[in-house]
Write a protein that holds these residues in place. Structure first.
Motif, PDB file in Angstrom:
ATOM      1  N   GLY A 194     -30.467 -14.804   7.001  1.00  0.00           N
ATOM      2  CA  GLY A 194     -32.018 -15.499   7.082  1.00  0.00           C
ATOM      3  C   GLY A 194     -32.243 -15.782   8.419  1.00  0.00           C
ATOM      4  N   GLY A 195     -32.241 -15.049   9.413  1.00  0.00           N
ATOM      5  CA  GLY A 195     -32.735 -15.176  10.760  1.00  0.00           C
ATOM      6  C   GLY A 195     -31.999 -16.361  11.608  1.00  0.00           C
ATOM      7  N   LYS A 196     -30.985 -16.721  11.005  1.00  0.00           N
ATOM      8  CA  LYS A 196     -30.068 -17.794  11.722  1.00  0.00           C
ATOM      9  C   LYS A 196     -29.491 -17.292  12.880  1.00  0.00           C
ATOM     10  N   TRP A 197     -29.026 -18.251  13.849  1.00  0.00           N
ATOM     11  CA  TRP A 197     -28.677 -17.731  15.128  1.00  0.00           C
ATOM     12  C   TRP A 197     -27.015 -18.039  15.153  1.00  0.00           C
ATOM     13  N   VAL A 198     -26.103 -17.063  15.602  1.00  0.00           N
ATOM     14  CA  VAL A 198     -25.143 -17.150  16.058  1.00  0.00           C
ATOM     15  C   VAL A 198     -25.034 -17.570  17.600  1.00  0.00           C
ATOM     16  N   ILE A 199     -24.384 -18.734  17.958  1.00  0.00           N
ATOM     17  CA  ILE A 199     -24.276 -18.841  19.429  1.00  0.00           C
ATOM     18  C   ILE A 199     -23.229 -19.210  19.815  1.00  0.00           C
ATOM     19  N   ILE A 202     -27.942 -23.384  21.920  1.00  0.00           N
ATOM     20  CA  ILE A 202     -27.412 -23.409  22.938  1.00  0.00           C
ATOM     21  C   ILE A 202     -27.098 -25.102  23.483  1.00  0.00           C
ATOM     22  N   THR A 203     -28.158 -25.787  22.896  1.00  0.00           N
ATOM     23  CA  THR A 203     -28.009 -27.333  22.926  1.00  0.00           C
ATOM     24  C   THR A 203     -26.749 -27.756  22.195  1.00  0.00           C
ATOM     25  N   VAL A 204     -26.554 -27.296  21.125  1.00  0.00           N
ATOM     26  CA  VAL A 204     -25.174 -27.687  20.382  1.00  0.00           C
ATOM     27  C   VAL A 204     -23.850 -27.270  21.348  1.00  0.00           C
ATOM     28  N   VAL A 205     -23.804 -26.031  21.766  1.00  0.00           N
ATOM     29  CA  VAL A 205     -22.556 -25.510  22.291  1.00  0.00           C
ATOM     30  C   VAL A 205     -22.404 -26.252  23.653  1.00  0.00           C
ATOM     31  N   GLU A 206     -23.568 -26.588  24.373  1.00  0.00           N
ATOM     32  CA  GLU A 206     -23.432 -27.157  25.816  1.00  0.00           C
ATOM     33  C   GLU A 206     -22.824 -28.537  25.420  1.00  0.00           C
TER      34      GLU A 206
END
Length: 282
Positions: free
Chosen positions: A232-237, A266-270
């Motif tokens: 659905g166009g969602k991102w894996v980060i 990226i915000t979540v991962v960081e």
């Protein structure tokens, strides 16, 4: 061990028939407290409890993520949802690099100039064509899976479409540790090259794990990001790497998916990476 001394007033005389030795034998036993190891374990348990609570609270507000931290100095590992599986996206390139190095070692040779050039593009620039070239040359998913087994990875399934490889944060910190351990199947020259490449990624890709580093630290990193119509166009980060400093030597892996944008992921991962340092105090 903490002891309580007995204070004697200067100039006083012992009572008749009451010797110093008698006083000693009749005094209360010296109390003992927890050992340094027990105190450290108690402190660690409090840190882990607090971090789990903070991550659980944050997880209720953002897409799904997992995180693991392996401390080389203490041997302690922390993981949150450590065995949950995610698509690797480009973090699988670390596995491809490790397999390339192992394969060259097996033949008692250095990387060829072509292999080295491809490896540099794969890690520093996250070049997909270079990765596909090396992946195919090695023998595709079955070959990389065999290398993963030698490196102790037990929760990773390599896909013929390499970016769809499934892995866990527990396996990823194990792989990162193998890149620096003297008992690793990877020899010193291979470990040095892996460090050099992961320590010199393109500036635009210095996000993720490096967010938890201080100015006094050295970091390595390999990130992964992908979006598919099937999702659905969602991102894996994803972000995996190491942070070393005067009192720090840790491997960190953060895997996540279902983000609405790359920037949001990226915000979540960081934030997650920084939370591990805040609570575990490494």
């Amino acid at each position: 061990m903490v002891g309580l001394g007995v204070k004697h007033n200067g100039g006083s005389l012992p009572l008749a028939g009451f010797s110093d030795s008698a006083a000693t034998s009749k005094s209360s036993p010296t109390p003992t407290g927890p050992s340094p190891q027990e105190l450290a374990a108690q402190a660690r348990a409090k840190q882990v409890t607090a971090l789990n609570a903070a991550l659980k609270k944050y997880a209720a507000t953002v897409p799904e993520f997992s995180v693991a931290v392996l401390d080389k100095k203490t041997g302690q590992k922390f993981s949150y949802r450590g065995t949950s599986t995610y698509d690797t996206a480009s973090v699988v390139k670390v596995q491809v690099l490790a397999c390339l190095l192992l394969t060259a070692q097996d033949k008692d040779r250095d990387l060829t100039s072509t292999e080295l050039a491809l490896a540099k593009r794969m890690i520093r620039l996250s070049d997909n064509d270079a990765t596909t070239s090396l992946f195919n040359k090695l023998g595709k998913n079955s070959a990389v899976q065999a290398c993963d087994k030698r490196l102790g990875l037990t929760q990773t399934k390599v896909n013929s479409a390499w970016g769809l490889t499934r892995t866990t944060v527990d396996d990823q910190v194990k792989l990162l540790a193998q890149l620096v351990s003297t008992s690793s199947p990877l020899d010193a020259d291979s470990r040095k090259l892996a460090f050099t490449l992961m320590n010199s990624v393109d500036k635009s890709q210095e996000w993720g794990v490096p967010a938890a580093a201080t100015s006094a630290d050295v970091f390595t990193v390999k990130n992964g990001w992908d979006t598919r119509t099937a999702d659905g166009g969602k991102w894996v980060i994803n972000s995996v790497g190491r942070i070393t400093g005067p009192n720090t030597d840790v491997s960190i892996a953060v895997l996540s998916h279902d983000h609405t944008s790359m920037a949001a992921g990226i915000t979540v991962v960081e934030k997650v990476a920084k939370m591990t340092r805040q609570y575990l105090k490494y």
